[in-house]
Design an enzyme around this catalytic site. Structure first.
Site, PDB file in Angstrom:
ATOM      1  CB  SER A 419       0.252   4.021   2.585  1.00 15.67           C
ATOM      2  OG  SER A 419       0.198   4.811   3.304  1.00 15.67           O
ATOM      3  N   PRO A 420       0.847   6.753   0.518  1.00 19.38           N
ATOM      4  CG  PRO A 420       0.852   8.566   1.272  1.00 19.38           C
ATOM      5  CD  PRO A 420      -0.079   7.701   1.777  1.00 19.38           C
ATOM      6  CD  GLN A 497       1.327  12.347   1.607  1.00 16.94           C
ATOM      7  OE1 GLN A 497       2.616  12.039   1.448  1.00 16.94           O
ATOM      8  NE2 GLN A 497       0.160  11.877   2.977  1.00 16.94           N
ATOM      9  CE1 TYR A 584       9.267  15.040   6.165  1.00 13.70           C
ATOM     10  CE2 TYR A 584       7.474  14.559   6.382  1.00 13.70           C
ATOM     11  CZ  TYR A 584       8.644  13.538   5.345  1.00 13.70           C
ATOM     12  OH  TYR A 584       9.283  13.020   5.427  1.00 13.70           O
ATOM     13  NE  ARG A 632      -0.568   9.933   5.986  1.00 12.18           N
ATOM     14  CZ  ARG A 632      -0.209   8.400   5.474  1.00 12.18           C
ATOM     15  NH1 ARG A 632       1.341   8.092   6.107  1.00 12.18           N
ATOM     16  NH2 ARG A 632      -0.765   6.845   4.853  1.00 12.18           N
ATOM     17  NE  ARG A 726       6.403  -0.840   6.536  1.00 14.22           N
ATOM     18  CZ  ARG A 726       6.603  -0.986   8.097  1.00 14.22           C
ATOM     19  NH1 ARG A 726       7.626  -1.363   8.175  1.00 14.22           N
ATOM     20  NH2 ARG A 726       5.157  -0.802   8.596  1.00 14.22           N
TER      21      ARG A 726
HETATM   22  C1  FMN Z   1       9.474   4.243   1.769  1.00 13.29           C
HETATM   23  C2  FMN Z   1       8.577   4.376   2.232  1.00 13.29           C
HETATM   24  C3  FMN Z   1       8.083   6.146   1.497  1.00 13.29           C
HETATM   25  C4  FMN Z   1       7.231   6.743   2.314  1.00 13.29           C
HETATM   26  N1  FMN Z   1       6.731   7.702   1.794  1.00 13.29           N
HETATM   27  C5  FMN Z   1       5.276   8.690   2.269  1.00 13.29           C
HETATM   28  C6  FMN Z   1       5.264   9.799   2.129  1.00 13.29           C
HETATM   29  O1  FMN Z   1       6.061  10.835   0.985  1.00 13.29           O
HETATM   30  N2  FMN Z   1       4.140  10.306   2.585  1.00 13.29           N
HETATM   31  C7  FMN Z   1       3.560   9.862   3.392  1.00 13.29           C
HETATM   32  O2  FMN Z   1       2.485  10.163   4.402  1.00 13.29           O
HETATM   33  N3  FMN Z   1       3.629   8.501   4.006  1.00 13.29           N
HETATM   34  C8  FMN Z   1       4.885   8.481   4.053  1.00 13.29           C
HETATM   35  N4  FMN Z   1       5.563   6.717   4.567  1.00 13.29           N
HETATM   36  C9  FMN Z   1       4.391   6.127   5.092  1.00 13.29           C
HETATM   37  C10 FMN Z   1       3.604   5.221   4.688  1.00 13.29           C
HETATM   38  O3  FMN Z   1       2.608   5.714   3.838  1.00 13.29           O
HETATM   39  C11 FMN Z   1       2.758   4.412   5.798  1.00 13.29           C
HETATM   40  O4  FMN Z   1       2.115   5.286   7.041  1.00 13.29           O
HETATM   41  C12 FMN Z   1       3.985   3.548   6.825  1.00 13.29           C
HETATM   42  O5  FMN Z   1       4.857   2.722   6.064  1.00 13.29           O
HETATM   43  C13 FMN Z   1       3.031   3.003   7.978  1.00 13.29           C
HETATM   44  O6  FMN Z   1       2.571   1.862   7.270  1.00 13.29           O
HETATM   45  P1  FMN Z   1       3.274  -0.219   6.661  1.00 13.29           P
HETATM   46  O7  FMN Z   1       2.939  -0.678   7.898  1.00 13.29           O
HETATM   47  O8  FMN Z   1       2.146  -0.141   5.622  1.00 13.29           O
HETATM   48  O9  FMN Z   1       4.110   0.228   5.598  1.00 13.29           O
HETATM   49  C14 FMN Z   1       6.621   6.565   3.915  1.00 13.29           C
HETATM   50  C15 FMN Z   1       6.778   4.872   4.014  1.00 13.29           C
HETATM   51  C16 FMN Z   1       7.596   4.182   3.526  1.00 13.29           C
HETATM   52  C17 FMN Z   1       7.965   2.863   4.235  1.00 13.29           C
END
Ligand code: FMN
Ligand code: FAD
Length: 777
Positions: A419-420, A497, A584, A632, A726
């Site tokens: 995931s981004p 993204q 955003y 997204r 994560r």
């Molecule tokens: C450090 C960090 C940076 C993130 N940056 C982005 C991002 O640039 N773009 C986005 O759409 N989501 C971003 N997210 C959200 C993640 O892509 C994801 O949707 C969210 O962490 C839930 O997934 P997880 O439970 O597997 O961590 C970010 C999450 C984390 C932890």
């Protein structure tokens, strides 16, 4: 102690007998308004586990129940002319009357007084009792007399159901689905004695009304159901034993919860038990289990803390503290299962093929996972895995996570997406060695697609000074270095993204200040920049107030998005995602919480989507046609008045119509007032709903942390890809690790790493063997 149980259902009777057994000197009376052996209902089911529990507390009752019950392992689905059966589910079915008779007889044997045909008005009827058990069922008078004390939270659900019986005998827990001109009906059917099966018919309220069943009396309702399920009933009749109910016998399920379970009424301690204090939907058939286990827990506390009147307050306190955890867990699972049956007609019946429908139904409570199904019925699960893999032209059975996925000209080797994730480590928008190592490591780690963090189309579209951009030739070259590396050193695909931070821009890197989204100080040496948004509303109260976008601003930003996209192809990306989530810029247009415009870009959802769709359309044209594009979205704002999952379906439909291939279903971060309900796979229901109702492929994301989660989601058709964020921070090789964990070895490792593969696999194999051996102890 003098104890009175108001209500002689499973809760009251079982508590009475266990308590009498614990202390034969206790004076215990069960007051029941019905005659002995006179009760409503047909059979009830509970699991093998409940019976084991009962065995430990009163072997005699458990033995009687065991004698009388019908045990079966299989679940059978009748759907669209197909019959599908899977095993290993382990249920016990028993007639409600039979169960009550066993409990009544055992009460008498132990010296519990049974007072039938006595309608208790209230707990105040028994002033000399030390303890009153309010086991008076779902409409509990005792509970209803003191709502301010017990604080009941009662939710009436929309489906209608009727509880019938039949002499047709079923040898599996059977689910029948029938479609009429007005919608779908389902029947939950199981045999509970040598002659009879329970037959519960259920449908949504609008289907029930369309058939005029609100005006039908019991016999007419039975006639209707007999006709509807005629081919399955094979000439057998349906029967009611609720003739005492006036009018229609169709009910709405009521979910009951109470904040407080007990109370001192001035004379006696009063405690709620069974359906009086909590209900669980029949979709997971556990109301009786809960009632019996309440009784066990209360007795356990008396046994532990002492069964004298002075111990009652502590006992009741501990009883609630222990029980409510289990009850909430079960109610949550029951809630998921109930919701599945409420929406299955519209959401799943028409969309899913019988094989996948069966999988979705079996995992409806989200308590049963893929590997759990393998333990229950390996042959069935492998057959299903082969069916699923076959749809991607992959021979043999393999976990859905490791099947390929093709969109336009791009084939991902598996269904895992990194995931981004913003890294705040760019300089002047440039990605460098940090990103090469970060993204490169994850590309080697086994995921099918690695998404680069949100990348801005212009300097003022960044979240922080550390966020990357793609607005000049240097940026293109920097990214090309990374995509080339990924393409030559791994078989992962890499996606970009693209997103504009809008009102959430010009903030500190999270480690610089007080956490996420914090505005930079006005005198920050790196320098603030002015912000744009749908409306001039800051994300945080102390944030920079953004400028509401003029048409000119919109044209400029659209042009930036297009120019950036035109760089993304030569930069070597395989996939493009437009970021319309998390508050955003584009998200700020979609949500009514952040868009207060009065022009053609504000107001209705259609208007609020207008600008994001304009950007999408312009970007889609600029992005090579053979390459896929996802969007997204925040499928739920988690704030009253914000975007709801139902809106998300409309949003997805609009992007689909504009040419989007896939919706990446995130949620929240639109308003600082959000109150999300976190939990395992908590955003997956949005991906599921959008996939079925908008008919577009989806990515599920959020608290997906095990291969078992990914497999369950994909196999049930809740999403097409799973994005994992994560867990990839902790372990770049998350996909390779999870494959080894579940014993899937047919996966390629980077050639220089191969010697680590068999070692990891052997380690997990040992762990699995150990677990199996320990379970067998
Ligand atoms: C450090 C960090 C940076 C993130 N940056 C982005 C991002 O640039 N773009 C986005 O759409 N989501 C971003 N997210 C959200 C993640 O892509 C994801 O949707 C969210 O962490 C839930 O997934 P997880 O439970 O597997 O961590 C970010 C999450 C984390 C932890
Ligand atoms: C359609 C349907 C299907 C179900 N299927 C299942 C299933 O498969 N498995 C399962 O485990 N559960 C099932 N249940 C739920 C199950 O019936 C209840 O959860 C369970 O009976 C709860 O036990 P209880 O002792 O708390 O309440 P009840 O069984 O409702 O008993 C309450 C008793 O109190 C008596 N009473 C009430 N008020 C008074 C009063 N004022 N004075 C004297 N007596 C009073 C009533 O007559 C009744 O006998 C189903 C329920 C429904 C509606």
């Amino acid at each position: 102690m003098k104890i009175v149980c108001i209500g002689g259902g499973p809760a009251g009777l079982y508590f009475a007998l266990l308590m009498k057994k614990l202390g034969p000197h206790h004076d215990i009376t069960v007051v029941e308004r019905n005659k002995p052996y006179d009760t409503f209902g047909w059979g009830v089911v509970f699991s093998d586990q409940t019976l084991d529990n009962m065995r430990q507390w009163d072997a005699e009752t458990a033995a009687e129940v065991q004698q009388a019950f019908n045990h079966w392992d299989d679940i059978e689905l009748h759907f669209k002319g197909r019959v599908i059966r899977s095993g290993g589910h382990g249920f016990v079915g028993i007639g409600r009357k039979k169960l009550l008779n066993i409990l009544q007889a055992r009460c008498e044997q132990l010296g519990v007084k049974l007072a039938f045909e006595q309608d208790a008005d209230s707990d105040l009827d028994y002033p000399d009792a030390d303890l009153i058990i309010a086991s008076d069922g779902i409409n509990s008078r005792v509970r209803n007399r003191l709502p301010e004390v017990f604080q009941p939270d009662i939710v009436t659900r929309p489906n209608r159901y009727i509880w019938l019986g039949t002499n047709r005998l079923y040898d599996a827990f059977t689910f029948l689905f029938e479609k009429t001109e007005h919608g779908w009906f389902q029947a939950h059917v199981y045999k509970f004695d040598e002659k009879t099966s329970t037959f519960i018919v259920e449908c949504p309220e609008h289907v029930w009304l369309a058939h005029g069943l609100d005006k039908a009396d019991q016999q007419q309702s039975i006639d209707f159901c007999e006709k509807l399920f005629a081919s399955n009933l094979q000439g057998e009749k349906l029967m009611t034993n609720a003739r005492h109910l006036r009018g229609s016998a169709w009910l709405n399920f009521q979910r009951v919860k109470c904040a407080n379970w007990s109370h001192f009424n001035g004379n006696s301690h009063v405690v709620l038990m069974g359906d009086a204090v909590h209900t669980a939907h029949f979709a997971i058939g556990s109301g009786t289990k809960l009632a019996l286990e309440d009784a066990i827990e209360l007795v356990r506390q008396f046994k532990t803390l002492g069964d004298t009147a002075d111990r009652i307050p502590q006992v009741l306190q501990k009883y609630q503290a222990v029980r409510e955890i289990d009850v909430i867990r079960l109610q949550n699972a029951a809630w998921n299962a109930m919701e599945w049956f409420e929406v299955c007609g519209e959401r799943y019946c028409d969309q899913l093929e019988p094989e996948q429908f069966m999988y979705s139904m079996l995992t409806r409570s989200q308590r049963i996972s893929h590997e759990n199904l393998r333990l229950r019925d390996k042959a069935w699960l492998e057959g299903y895995e082969a069916w699923f893999a076959g749809r991607t032209a992959t021979p043999g059975a393999r976990p859905p996570m490791f099947t390929p996925y093709t969109l336009r000209s791009v084939t991902l080797k598996n269904r895992v997406v990194v995931s981004p994730m913003a890294q705040y480590s760019a300089v002047d928008g440039r990605v460098g060695d940090y990103h090469l190592v970060h993204l490169g490591a994850r590309a080697m780690g086994g995921a099918g697609l690695v998404m680069v963090e949100m990348t801005a189309p212009s300097a003022d579209g960044r979240i922080t000074h550390g966020c990357p951009g793609l607005w000049n030739d240097t940026h293109t070259a920097d990214f090309k270095r990374i995509t080339d590396w990924v393409h030559t050193q791994s078989d992962a695909k890499i996606g970009l993204q693209i997103g504009h931070a809008g009102p959430k821009g010009s903030t500190c890197r999270p480690w610089q200040g007080a956490g996420m989204d914090q505005p930079m100080a006005a005198d920050d040496p790196e320098g603030n920049w002015p912000l744009l948004a749908a409306s001039s509303q800051p994300y945080l109260p102390h944030g920079i107030v953004p400028q509401a976008m003029s048409r000119k601003d919109m044209d400029r930003v659209t042009a930036d998005f297009v120019a950036s996209t035109q760089r993304a192809a030569p930069a070597g990306f395989d996939w493009l995602e437009l970021h319309c989530a998390h508050g955003y810029l584009l998200s700020s247009f979609i949500s009514p919480l952040t868009n207060h415009r009065t022009d053609a870009y504000g107001g209705s959802l259609e208007n609020r989507l207008r600008y994001p769709l304009e950007v999408f359309a312009a970007v889609r044209v600029a992005w090579p046609e053979h390459l896929p594009m996802s969007v997204r979205i925040s499928a739920h704002d988690w704030v009253e008045g914000g975007i709801t999952p139902a809106d998300a379906v409309e949003i997805a439909r609009a992007f689909k119509a504009a040419g989007a291939d896939m919706i990446d279903c995130s949620s929240g971060q639109v308003s600082a007032k959000q109150k999300p309900t976190y939990g395992r796979m908590y955003q997956t229901p949005f991906a599921d709903r959008i996939r079925q109702e908008a008919g577009i492929a989806t990515i599920a994301v959020g608290a997906i942390s095990e291969a078992d989660h990914v497999n369950s989601i994909l196999a049930a058709g809740r999403a097409d890809l799973c994005a994992v964020a994560r867990p990839h921070l902790a372990n770049p090789a998350w996909t390779l690790t999870e494959a080894a964990r579940i014993g899937f070895t047919d996966i390629a490792w980077p050639r220089a790493y191969v010697s680590g593969k068999s070692q990891l696999e052997a380690g997990f194999a040992r762990e699995r063997a150990l677990q199996t051996a320990t379970k067998g102890d």
